[in-house]
Design a protein around this motif. Sequence first.
Motif, short mmCIF file in Angstrom:
data_model
loop_
_atom_site.label_atom_id
_atom_site.label_comp_id
_atom_site.label_asym_id
_atom_site.label_seq_id
_atom_site.Cartn_x
_atom_site.Cartn_y
_atom_site.Cartn_z
N ASP A 161 47.01 38.19 49.63
CA ASP A 161 46.07 38.34 49.44
C ASP A 161 46.03 38.84 47.60
O ASP A 161 46.92 39.09 47.23
CB ASP A 161 46.66 40.20 49.76
N VAL A 162 44.46 39.03 47.43
CA VAL A 162 44.21 38.55 46.18
C VAL A 162 43.44 40.10 46.03
O VAL A 162 42.84 40.45 46.48
CB VAL A 162 43.24 37.78 45.67
N ASP A 163 43.97 41.03 45.19
CA ASP A 163 43.92 42.00 44.62
C ASP A 163 42.98 42.98 43.96
O ASP A 163 41.79 43.76 43.80
CB ASP A 163 45.17 43.56 43.87
N ASP A 164 42.49 41.95 42.68
CA ASP A 164 41.79 41.34 42.06
C ASP A 164 41.41 39.86 41.63
O ASP A 164 42.92 39.30 41.34
CB ASP A 164 41.67 42.35 41.35
N ALA A 165 40.01 39.67 40.71
CA ALA A 165 40.28 37.85 40.50
C ALA A 165 38.72 37.73 39.31
O ALA A 165 37.72 38.77 39.58
CB ALA A 165 39.77 37.28 41.27
N ILE A 166 38.83 37.60 38.33
CA ILE A 166 38.43 37.55 37.12
C ILE A 166 37.84 36.11 36.94
O ILE A 166 38.79 35.36 37.02
CB ILE A 166 38.15 38.27 35.87
N SER B 151 32.16 33.93 38.04
CA SER B 151 30.73 34.32 38.44
C SER B 151 30.47 33.12 39.13
O SER B 151 29.50 33.63 39.35
CB SER B 151 30.79 34.96 36.96
N GLU C 127 38.32 35.80 52.02
CA GLU C 127 39.33 36.25 53.31
C GLU C 127 38.83 35.85 54.96
O GLU C 127 39.21 35.48 55.53
CB GLU C 127 39.63 37.14 53.72
N LYS D 295 36.68 40.24 49.58
CA LYS D 295 38.34 40.44 50.12
C LYS D 295 38.44 39.06 49.60
O LYS D 295 37.22 38.02 49.83
CB LYS D 295 38.42 40.86 51.55
#
Length: 116
Positions: A94-99, A102, A65, A2
């Motif tokens: 809040d961040v739902d998704d991240a790319i 890596s 988080e 998260k």
Amino acid sequence: MKLKLIVALVEDERTQLVIDSAREAGATGATVITSVRGEGLKPTKTFLGLDLSGQRDVVLLIVAEARAREILETIAKAGQFDEVPGAGIAFQLDVDDAIGMSTQLPTLMHEIEDEV
């Protein structure tokens, strides 16, 4: 994992201090958007149509988080957000998704392995 996005609106002379403090508290990087303008409770004065307010920066931090609140409080203290009127504000989302993270994920995972 998260993630949270911390957004800090900072006086430009405090930007590097805020970033350094965030790194010490566990942030693995930051993005800075320079030369933004804003207005608080009282509009700043102008002289012949020229804005007399100081330059502001937006500092964006994607953090784990588990560390978000600590980082938020650390940058607020470093930037003197609660002590100096107009010094800046910060909030987290809040961040739902991240790319594209890596290279940072192994460091994040190692730093918070005891907390999750």
